[in-house]
Scaffold this motif. Structure first.
Motif, PDB file in Angstrom:
ATOM      1  N   GLY A 159      25.333  22.375  36.069  1.00 54.84           N
ATOM      2  CA  GLY A 159      24.094  23.550  35.871  1.00 54.84           C
ATOM      3  C   GLY A 159      24.290  24.622  36.836  1.00 54.84           C
ATOM      4  N   PHE A 160      25.689  24.810  37.888  1.00 54.42           N
ATOM      5  CA  PHE A 160      25.644  25.965  38.406  1.00 54.42           C
ATOM      6  C   PHE A 160      26.353  26.891  37.772  1.00 54.42           C
ATOM      7  CE2 PHE A 160      27.623  28.508  41.725  1.00 54.42           C
ATOM      8  CZ  PHE A 160      26.803  29.005  42.409  1.00 54.42           C
ATOM      9  N   HIS A 161      26.026  28.128  37.667  1.00 56.45           N
ATOM     10  CA  HIS A 161      26.527  29.381  36.848  1.00 56.45           C
ATOM     11  C   HIS A 161      26.664  30.499  37.795  1.00 56.45           C
ATOM     12  CE1 HIS A 161      26.155  26.897  33.277  1.00 56.45           C
ATOM     13  NE2 HIS A 161      25.184  26.616  33.631  1.00 56.45           N
ATOM     14  N   GLY A 162      26.968  30.619  39.082  1.00 61.90           N
ATOM     15  CA  GLY A 162      27.050  31.668  40.008  1.00 61.90           C
ATOM     16  C   GLY A 162      28.684  31.880  39.797  1.00 61.90           C
ATOM     17  N   PHE A 163      28.763  33.353  40.011  1.00 61.62           N
ATOM     18  CA  PHE A 163      30.182  33.956  39.995  1.00 61.62           C
ATOM     19  C   PHE A 163      30.071  35.034  40.718  1.00 61.62           C
ATOM     20  CE2 PHE A 163      28.202  35.864  36.652  1.00 61.62           C
ATOM     21  CZ  PHE A 163      28.539  37.184  36.563  1.00 61.62           C
ATOM     22  N   ALA A 164      31.324  35.632  40.857  1.00 60.25           N
ATOM     23  CA  ALA A 164      31.556  36.946  41.812  1.00 60.25           C
ATOM     24  C   ALA A 164      33.010  37.475  41.119  1.00 60.25           C
ATOM     25  CB  ALA A 164      31.488  36.952  43.126  1.00 60.25           C
ATOM     26  N   ASP A 165      32.983  38.650  41.021  1.00 59.60           N
ATOM     27  CA  ASP A 165      34.284  39.308  40.534  1.00 59.60           C
ATOM     28  C   ASP A 165      34.920  39.473  42.319  1.00 59.60           C
ATOM     29  OD1 ASP A 165      36.152  41.795  40.705  1.00 59.60           O
ATOM     30  OD2 ASP A 165      35.504  41.891  38.569  1.00 59.60           O
ATOM     31  N   THR A 166      36.019  39.095  42.376  1.00 56.39           N
ATOM     32  CA  THR A 166      36.633  38.849  43.582  1.00 56.39           C
ATOM     33  C   THR A 166      36.913  40.163  44.170  1.00 56.39           C
ATOM     34  OG1 THR A 166      37.686  36.774  43.128  1.00 56.39           O
ATOM     35  CG2 THR A 166      38.874  38.026  44.633  1.00 56.39           C
ATOM     36  N   PHE A 167      37.586  40.898  43.298  1.00 57.57           N
ATOM     37  CA  PHE A 167      37.932  42.499  43.696  1.00 57.57           C
ATOM     38  C   PHE A 167      36.653  43.361  43.965  1.00 57.57           C
ATOM     39  CE2 PHE A 167      41.975  41.137  41.382  1.00 57.57           C
ATOM     40  CZ  PHE A 167      42.569  40.720  42.300  1.00 57.57           C
ATOM     41  N   LYS A 168      35.652  43.146  43.240  1.00 63.04           N
ATOM     42  CA  LYS A 168      34.436  43.895  43.784  1.00 63.04           C
ATOM     43  C   LYS A 168      33.664  43.182  44.753  1.00 63.04           C
ATOM     44  CE  LYS A 168      32.804  45.306  38.926  1.00 63.04           C
ATOM     45  NZ  LYS A 168      31.842  45.243  38.003  1.00 63.04           N
ATOM     46  N   SER A 169      33.867  42.012  45.085  1.00 55.51           N
ATOM     47  CA  SER A 169      33.372  41.415  46.162  1.00 55.51           C
ATOM     48  C   SER A 169      34.244  41.990  47.668  1.00 55.51           C
ATOM     49  CB  SER A 169      33.716  39.781  46.170  1.00 55.51           C
ATOM     50  OG  SER A 169      33.388  39.427  47.372  1.00 55.51           O
ATOM     51  N   ILE A 170      35.613  41.885  47.369  1.00 56.69           N
ATOM     52  CA  ILE A 170      36.410  42.410  48.578  1.00 56.69           C
ATOM     53  C   ILE A 170      35.966  43.855  48.928  1.00 56.69           C
ATOM     54  CG2 ILE A 170      38.645  43.200  49.022  1.00 56.69           C
ATOM     55  CD1 ILE A 170      39.572  40.465  47.537  1.00 56.69           C
ATOM     56  N   ARG A 171      35.739  44.643  48.041  1.00 58.50           N
ATOM     57  CA  ARG A 171      35.504  46.023  48.218  1.00 58.50           C
ATOM     58  C   ARG A 171      34.153  46.056  48.864  1.00 58.50           C
ATOM     59  NH1 ARG A 171      38.467  46.775  43.385  1.00 58.50           N
ATOM     60  NH2 ARG A 171      39.759  48.308  43.541  1.00 58.50           N
ATOM     61  N   MET A 172      33.211  45.373  48.253  1.00 55.32           N
ATOM     62  CA  MET A 172      31.663  45.268  48.883  1.00 55.32           C
ATOM     63  C   MET A 172      31.667  44.757  50.602  1.00 55.32           C
ATOM     64  SD  MET A 172      29.064  42.985  49.842  1.00 55.32           S
ATOM     65  CE  MET A 172      29.605  41.450  49.026  1.00 55.32           C
ATOM     66  N   TRP A 173      32.555  43.790  50.763  1.00 55.06           N
ATOM     67  CA  TRP A 173      32.477  43.262  52.131  1.00 55.06           C
ATOM     68  C   TRP A 173      33.326  44.257  53.167  1.00 55.06           C
ATOM     69  CZ3 TRP A 173      29.450  39.988  53.644  1.00 55.06           C
ATOM     70  CH2 TRP A 173      28.767  39.103  52.933  1.00 55.06           C
ATOM     71  N   VAL A 174      34.341  45.106  52.637  1.00 60.53           N
ATOM     72  CA  VAL A 174      34.982  45.779  53.225  1.00 60.53           C
ATOM     73  C   VAL A 174      34.098  46.854  53.662  1.00 60.53           C
ATOM     74  CG1 VAL A 174      36.745  47.527  53.428  1.00 60.53           C
ATOM     75  CG2 VAL A 174      37.557  45.522  52.684  1.00 60.53           C
TER      76      VAL A 174
END
Length: 143
Positions: A118-133
């Motif tokens: 029932g867990f459906h969380g996800f993230a686009d890794t490369f968008k995530s990296i850009r956001m964290w930078v």
């Protein structure tokens, strides 16, 4: 690769879900990630020239040894860019990075069990990296 927000979402879900009780789950962003694919993204984000990744050269590369004496360089970067005063070892762990970058196999974790439960969380890794930078830049941790 796992974004901290996906990991947090999954931990909350696992704590509150009766189906997840006493179960172990992998947690990744849900997309396919390779270290080789990361370099172009990092070059774009930090506006440096991209040089194609060479697997043969990388085999003999020792990140820990290369970065061992770079604390002074980091201090200069912090001063030059008016960053929050940190020591290099406070914001990095090259020993851990060396380990995960040098697995002798392609490490892939499946999120199938999490999805089935029932867990459906996800993230686009490369968008995530850009956001964290960008967040680290906003906090004046990196230039």
């Amino acid at each position: 690769m796992t974004d901290a927000s996906v990991l947090a979402q999954q931990q909350i879900w696992a704590a509150l879900s009766d189906k997840a009780k006493n179960q172990a789950f992998n947690c990744t962003n849900g997309d396919v990630f390779t270290w080789k694919s990361l370099w172009k993204v990092l070059c774009e984000v930090f506006e440096v020239e991209f040089v194609e990744f060479d697997d043969e050269i990388a085999k003999g590369f020792d990140l820990v040894e290369m970065m061992k004496e770079k604390g002074g360089v980091w201090d200069e970067i912090v001063e030059k860019h008016g960053l929050f005063k940190t020591k290099l070892e406070e914001i990095t762990c090259f020993d851990a990075l060396k380990i995960v970058m040098n697995f002798d196999f392609q490490h892939v974790c499946s999120m199938n069990k999490s999805r089935e439960f029932g867990f459906h969380g996800f993230a686009d890794t490369f968008k995530s990296i850009r956001m964290w930078v960008e967040r680290l830049r906003d906090m004046k941790i990196i230039p």
